[in-house]
Structure formats: C-alpha cells, structure tokens
Scaffold this motif. Structure first.
Motif, PDB file in Angstrom:
ATOM      1  N   ASN A 101     -20.107  -5.902  28.861  1.00 11.56           N
ATOM      2  CA  ASN A 101     -19.685  -6.189  30.229  1.00 11.56           C
ATOM      3  C   ASN A 101     -19.274  -4.896  30.938  1.00 11.56           C
ATOM      4  O   ASN A 101     -19.316  -3.799  30.366  1.00 11.56           O
ATOM      5  N   ASP A 108     -25.368  -1.369  40.735  1.00 14.24           N
ATOM      6  CA  ASP A 108     -25.653  -2.801  40.590  1.00 14.24           C
ATOM      7  C   ASP A 108     -27.164  -3.010  40.644  1.00 14.24           C
ATOM      8  O   ASP A 108     -27.797  -2.761  41.674  1.00 14.24           O
ATOM      9  N   ASP A 132     -28.561  -6.007  40.087  1.00  5.57           N
ATOM     10  CA  ASP A 132     -28.666  -7.464  40.253  1.00  5.57           C
ATOM     11  C   ASP A 132     -28.537  -8.226  38.935  1.00  5.57           C
ATOM     12  O   ASP A 132     -27.744  -9.168  38.844  1.00  5.57           O
ATOM     13  N   TYR A 133     -29.281  -7.853  37.915  1.00  7.38           N
ATOM     14  CA  TYR A 133     -29.294  -8.603  36.648  1.00  7.38           C
ATOM     15  C   TYR A 133     -28.477  -7.917  35.565  1.00  7.38           C
ATOM     16  O   TYR A 133     -28.262  -8.465  34.489  1.00  7.38           O
ATOM     17  N   GLU A 156     -24.335  -8.786  31.116  1.00  5.14           N
ATOM     18  CA  GLU A 156     -24.112  -9.726  32.215  1.00  5.14           C
ATOM     19  C   GLU A 156     -24.633  -9.135  33.529  1.00  5.14           C
ATOM     20  O   GLU A 156     -24.745  -7.904  33.640  1.00  5.14           O
ATOM     21  N   PRO A 157     -25.008  -9.926  34.542  1.00  6.25           N
ATOM     22  CA  PRO A 157     -24.978 -11.392  34.546  1.00  6.25           C
ATOM     23  C   PRO A 157     -26.218 -12.061  33.957  1.00  6.25           C
ATOM     24  O   PRO A 157     -26.221 -13.241  33.700  1.00  6.25           O
ATOM     25  N   ASN A 166     -30.987 -15.193  34.877  1.00  6.75           N
ATOM     26  CA  ASN A 166     -30.940 -16.516  35.506  1.00  6.75           C
ATOM     27  C   ASN A 166     -29.903 -16.576  36.623  1.00  6.75           C
ATOM     28  O   ASN A 166     -29.572 -17.664  37.086  1.00  6.75           O
ATOM     29  N   ARG A 167     -29.439 -15.436  37.076  1.00  4.03           N
ATOM     30  CA  ARG A 167     -28.431 -15.437  38.127  1.00  4.03           C
ATOM     31  C   ARG A 167     -28.998 -15.897  39.474  1.00  4.03           C
ATOM     32  O   ARG A 167     -28.256 -16.368  40.338  1.00  4.03           O
ATOM     33  N   ASP A 168     -30.311 -15.762  39.667  1.00  5.82           N
ATOM     34  CA  ASP A 168     -30.885 -16.125  40.959  1.00  5.82           C
ATOM     35  C   ASP A 168     -32.093 -17.053  40.855  1.00  5.82           C
ATOM     36  O   ASP A 168     -32.755 -17.319  41.851  1.00  5.82           O
ATOM     37  N   SER A 222     -33.611 -20.996  34.633  1.00  7.09           N
ATOM     38  CA  SER A 222     -34.228 -20.444  33.429  1.00  7.09           C
ATOM     39  C   SER A 222     -35.635 -20.983  33.200  1.00  7.09           C
ATOM     40  O   SER A 222     -36.478 -20.293  32.610  1.00  7.09           O
TER      41      SER A 222
END
Length: 310
Positions: free
Chosen positions: A226, A249, A251-252, A272-273, A276-278, A281
């Motif tokens: 993290n 950053d 994004d993923y 993280e994250p 599947n954050r956007d 799955s």
C-alpha cells in the motif's frame, strides 16, 4: 534494508503495433487483457495490460504500442528476458503451441535446476517460460489454453549488465537475497512475498549498450502492499542517495521510479487499488478507460487510436 518488497508487480515494454501485440498475448499466450487505457504522457498511444483473471500483482505484462517505433537492440543495461511461470511438465505443450503459431527463437534449456523455454515476441522481445510450482496461483481460463498448462504469472526476470555488483547490492538492500550463481548468472530471490520473486543478473562485460525501441522493456515494477509502505520504501531509497520521483497516481496503482546503477529503470508500485476500480471484474479490459484529465478529450483520443480486437 528494505523489508517490504513482495516481488514483481508488473513489467512494461514497448511495441510497434497494438493489434499484433494484443493478439500475441491474448491469442498465443492465453493471457487476459485486464485494462485498455492510454499512456499517461502520450494519450495518442495505448497502454495495454495483460495478466491473470484480475490482474494480480506479479502477473501483469503491460505495453506501450508506439506505432511505427523501430526495434530496440539487445545489450547491457536492460531487462534482457521476461520470464513467465508455467506448471511443471508443460513445456512440451508450449513448444508445440508456439511452433503452431510460428513463434521464433524457440529453445529449451535449464538454469538453476529449472526447465525453461525461451522464445521471441513479435518485436523481438525475449521471453522464457519456466516450469514452476503452482504456489497458489491459477491461470486465466478464458482463452483456449487448458488450465493445467496456463501461464501462472511471472517467474522473474533476467537483467543483462556490464557489471552486476552494484545492482546486486541494490537488490539486497531491497530485501532480495543472493541464492545461487553459475554460468555467468547470479540469482536473487525475495522470501515471503508473491510468487514472482526471482531476479537473475547476467554479466556481459563486452556486450554493447542496449538501444531502446520496440521489444525493449521500458521498466520493471516491484510490488508493495500500500501507499504507507511505499512512502517508507521511498524514504529509504532517498536516504541511500537514489534519485526517486514523487509518488505518481497511475489510477490502478501508485508508483515511484528510480534509475539503477546498471541502467535499468525500477518502479515501486502499490497492490492497491487494482484493476477493478473502474470496471467490473467480469469485463476487465473491454472498454477504453481514460485518466480523468483526458476524459474531456475522449472523442479526439478515440479518433487517434486504432481499433483493437477484444
């Protein structure tokens, strides 16, 4: 010494043709495309990610397809071979499969007691399939590669260096331990992390310096859990006089970068994250996902990008 590196997170390379690259990884190697997005610094080009079902850290190969980019030249100062893990007793299957697809450079060998099959990618990339224990990993089963033979994720990577000493010291500082040496190779491994946990250093004192281009690895990323851990790692590297970027950053994951003594670009990326954050799955890698700052320009960007098959 840093004690938080878990193994590899992803490896990013460059390609000349997005569709050829996509077909090779999804149709030939049977990986899942887990994200279709764009280069953060050059949104007129894709950034394509391939891996297991959810893009588990330690399984993800990513590419910048830079159009008509000339091929890179092999040499020192680069990740020379990207190594994928496959179940034991499966190299005969893979040799037959890759031969069917007319993949070049097929050669079986052994290193550190492991059977391996080396081969070339569409841009002259250097890859190896290494027979390995499953270690809790399962391959993507959405392609036509049987589950019992599918790629599990990364095994590791082989660096080509003029002198391996300084890079070896860096790996030990990052928590890797020298495991074995022989035939011009030295293996480093990290304990207690994910299964993508080996780096082999190959000394080639008389080889030319690598020239970056299509088929070259752009950078290799190591995983941490993290952002809190990442900040600790960043401080440790800065305290050792490495020139480390601020946290970026992506994004993923969040990323920091620094150049190693041997010339290879390292990244430290967070687990993280995740991919599947956007998107769900079940539909990873299907839609074009853009960083927020590029979303207002979606129509223009989509006109610049070539269609890529599902």
């Amino acid at each position: 010494m840093i004690k938080d590196i878990l193994g590899l997170h992803h490896i990013t390379s460059m390609a000349a043709n997005a569709n050829e690259n996509n077909s090779f990884f999804t149709k030939v190697l049977g990986l899942r495309r887990v994200k279709k997005t764009v280069n953060f610094d050059a949104p007129e080009f894709y950034h394509l990610y391939y891996g297991d079902e959810v893009g588990t850290p330690g399984s993800v190969m990513t590419y910048f397809p830079f159009g008509r980019m000339p091929r890179g030249t092999r040499g020192i100062g680069e990740v020379g071979i990207t190594e994928f893990a496959v179940p034991k007793q499966t190299l005969s299957y893979w040799k037959d499969r890759l031969s069917t697809f007319e993949v070049k450079g097929l050669e079986q060998s052994m290193a550190f007691g492991e059977n391996r099959l080396t081969f070339d990618g569409p841009d002259g990339d250097s890859f190896a399939l290494v027979e390995s224990d499953l270690r809790g990993r399962t391959p993507w089963t959405g392609a036509d590669v049987p589950e019992e033979t599918g790629i599990l994720g990364f095994h590791g990577a082989r660096f080509r260096l003029r002198n391996a000493a300084a890079t070896g010291e860096l790996l030990e500082f990052m928590g890797y331990q020298k495991a074995e040496s022989g035939h011009g190779l030295t293996r480093y491994a990290v304990e207690g992390g994910n299964a993508a946990d080996t780096i082999d250093l190959e000394e080639l004192p008389n080889a030319p310096v690598a020239g970056e281009g299509a088929g070259s690895v752009h950078h290799i990323a190591f995983a941490v859990e993290n952002r809190t851990v990442q900040e600790t790692v960043r401080k440790a590297l800065l305290d050792t006089d490495y020139q480390v970027t601020p946290v970026i950053d992506r994004d993923y994951f969040h990323a920091i970068y620094f150049r190693t003594p041997g010339g290879v670009l390292f990244e430290i990326a967070t687990n993280e994250p995740g991919f599947n954050r956007d998107e769900d799955s079940a539909h990873l890698g299907e839609a074009l996902k853009l960083p927020a700052r590029y979303e207002p320009y979606r129509q223009q960007i989509e006109q610049l990008l070539p269609p890529v098959a599902a």
